[in-house]
Design an enzyme around this catalytic site. Structure first.
Site, mmCIF file in Angstrom:
data_model
loop_
_atom_site.group_PDB
_atom_site.id
_atom_site.type_symbol
_atom_site.label_atom_id
_atom_site.label_comp_id
_atom_site.label_asym_id
_atom_site.label_seq_id
_atom_site.Cartn_x
_atom_site.Cartn_y
_atom_site.Cartn_z
ATOM 1 N N LEU A 1 0.859 -1.187 0.000
ATOM 2 C CA LEU A 1 0.000 0.000 0.000
ATOM 3 C C LEU A 1 0.895 1.236 0.000
ATOM 4 C CD1 LEU A 1 -3.109 0.736 0.546
ATOM 5 C CD2 LEU A 1 -2.399 1.025 2.918
ATOM 6 N N HIS A 2 0.814 2.056 -1.027
ATOM 7 C CA HIS A 2 1.610 3.291 -0.977
ATOM 8 C C HIS A 2 1.134 4.398 -1.901
ATOM 9 C CE1 HIS A 2 3.341 1.649 -4.643
ATOM 10 N NE2 HIS A 2 3.844 2.837 -4.887
ATOM 11 N N ARG A 3 0.148 4.115 -2.787
ATOM 12 C CA ARG A 3 -0.291 5.159 -3.729
ATOM 13 C C ARG A 3 -0.798 6.372 -2.979
ATOM 14 N NH1 ARG A 3 0.995 2.264 -7.625
ATOM 15 N NH2 ARG A 3 2.476 3.934 -7.969
#
Ligand code: UDP
Length: 349
Positions: free
Chosen positions: A206-208
Site C-alpha cells: 500500500l503506498h499510492r
C-alpha cells in the site's frame, strides 16, 4: 559503432525493470550502458538491495534528489539530469515506467534532441489525478521508441495519435520475476525468518497517494485489509511513505503483520507461497498473476486490465465473483528485455 545508452532510474520498480534490461544490454553487441540514479528512492531496502542482489550496474551518476513537492523534485532532477546528458552525450536515453525520474529524463532528453526509449509505454489509468498518469502520458509523447507490455497499451497510444516506433515486446517485469523466483527458491530464507507457513498468509502492499495522502483514505485501506484478512495473517511490507503517513495521521496498523520493505528475491518467495495479494501497486498486480495468486487491487481503476479480464484480479470497488481464470499471453514469455535490446541495437542512429 557502439551506441551509448543512458538509463535513468530512481524508484524501486525501475530498479527491477532495469535489472532485466541491463542484463541484456551487456549481452548485446553494439550497445553500452551508463546508469543514472536520481536518488528518488534512497534507503538500503528501497534502493541498494536491488542493485546488490539483481546485479544492476552501480550507477555512474547518483543525484541524491528526493522529497519535496512533485514540481520541486522533478525540476531539480531536470536540471541535474540535463547536465549529465551534456557531459555523457548518449545516443539513446532509456526511461522506465511513470515516476518523476521518468518525466525528468524524458524532458531533459527531448530538449537536447536525444532519442528516447520508453519501457512500459502506453499504460493508462485515465485518471489524471494520479501523478503517475501525467508522467507516463508526457513521457510517451516525446519518445521515439515505445516499448509496450500489452496490446491494450498499443491501442491507448493509437488513440492519442502515436503509431510510429511502437512495439509490443511483452513485460520486462515478467522477465525479472521469472529470474527472481528461480533464484529465490535457493537463496531466500524470508519465510523462516518471519515464521510464515506456505499457503497460510496473504500479502499486501500500500503506498499510492490516493490511499495515503489523507487520514480517511489510509484508515479505509487499513480497515479493508484487516477485514479482508479475516482469520488469515496479512503480511504488509510497509513502504516508507505509508509508514510516515500512519505515524503522521496516528493510524494504527494493529492486526496486520508489518515488516520493513524487502528485497526482490524475498518478495518473490513471499509471493510464491502466499494465498492472495492485496495491493495498490501496478507491479504487484501482475506478479500476483505470474505466481497465479488471486489479487484485489486497492484502487478504483487499473492500467493492467488484462489481469481483470483474465479473472485473476478485481478492484476493491467491484463485487467479488468466482471467475474462470485464464492465462494472459500479452506479457510474453520472459524475453521482453531481449526484444528491446535487439530493436535498439538494430536501429540506425
Ligand atoms: N517490492 C519489493 N519489496 C517490497 C515491496 C515491493 O521488492 O517490500 C517489489 C514488488 O514485488 C514489485 C515492485 O516492488 O515488483 C513494486 O514497486 P512499487 O509498489 O514501489 O511500485 P509500483 O509497482 O506501484 O509502480
Amino acid at each position: 559503432m557502439t551506441k551509448k545508452i543512458l538509463s535513468i532510474v530512481g524508484a524501486r520498480p525501475q530498479f527491477i525493470k532495469a535489472a532485466a534490461v541491463s542484463r541484456e544490454i551487456v549481452k548485446t553487441p553494439g550497445l553500452e550502458e551508463i546508469m543514472l540514479h536520481t536518488g528518488q528512492h534512497f534507503d538500503d531496502n528501497m534502493s541498494d538491495v536491488f542493485f546488490r542482489e539483481l546485479g544492476i550496474p552501480r550507477p555512474h551518476h547518483y543525484l541524491d534528489i528526493h522529497g519535496g513537492s512533485h514540481g520541486e523534485m522533478t525540476g531539480r532532477m531536470l536540471a541535474e539530469v540535463e547536465a549529465v546528458m551534456l557531459a555523457e552525450k548518449p545516443d539513446i536515453v532509456l526511461i522506465y515506467g511513470d515516476t518523476n525520474s521518468t518525466l525528468a529524463g524524458a524532458l531533459a532528453a527531448a530538449k537536447l534532441h536525444i532519442p528516447i526509449a520508453h519501457v512500459e509505454a502506453g499504460l493508462r489509468s485515465f485518471n489524471r489525478a494520479m501523478p503517475e498518469e501525467i508522467n507516463r502520458v508526457l513521457a510517451d509523447h516525446v519518445s521515439q521508441w515505445l516499448f509496450c507490455p500489452t496490446q491494450t497499451a498499443i491501442r491507448n497510444l493509437e488513440r492519442e495519435g502515436i503509431k510510429e516506433g511502437v512495439f509490443h515486446v511483452g513485460d520486462v517485469m515478467y522477465d525479472a520475476a521469472l529470474d527472481a523466483t528461480h533464484r529465490a527458491r535457493q537463496e531466500s530464507s524470508i519465510l523462516g525468518r518471519l515464521s510464515l507457513a506456505p499457503g497460510d498468509y496473504a500479502v499486501a502492499t500500500l503506498h499510492r497517494a490516493e490511499n495515503t495522502d489523507t487520514r480517511e483514505a489510509l484508515v479505509r485501506a487499513i480497515d479493508y485489509l484487516r477485514e479482508a484478512a479475516g482469520e488469515r495473517q496479512v503480511v504488509l511490507p510497509l513502504h516508507p511513505r505509508t509508514r510516515s503517513a500512519a505515524a503522521w495521521f496516528g493510524v494504527s496498523l494493529d492486526g496486520l503483520t508489518i515488516i520493513d520493505p524487502v528485497g526482490y528475491l524475498d518478495m518473490a518467495a513471499i509471493l510464491e507461497n502466499c494465498t492472495k495479494v492485496f495491493t495498490d501497486s501496478g507491479g504487484l498486480q501482475k506478479e500476483a498473476y505470474f505466481h497465479r495468486k488471486p489479487c484485489v487491487t486497492l484502487r478504483g481503476e487499473t492500467e493492467w486490465v488484462e489481469t481483470i479480464a483474465a479473472g485473476w484480479n478485481r478492484l476493491w470497488t467491484e463485487q467479488g465473483e468466482d471467475h474462470e481464470r485464464q492465462d494472459i499471453a500479452d506479457y510474453g514469455a520472459g524475453h521482453a528485455a531481449h526484444e528491446i535490446c535487439t530493436i535498439l541495437a538494430g536501429e540506425p542512429l
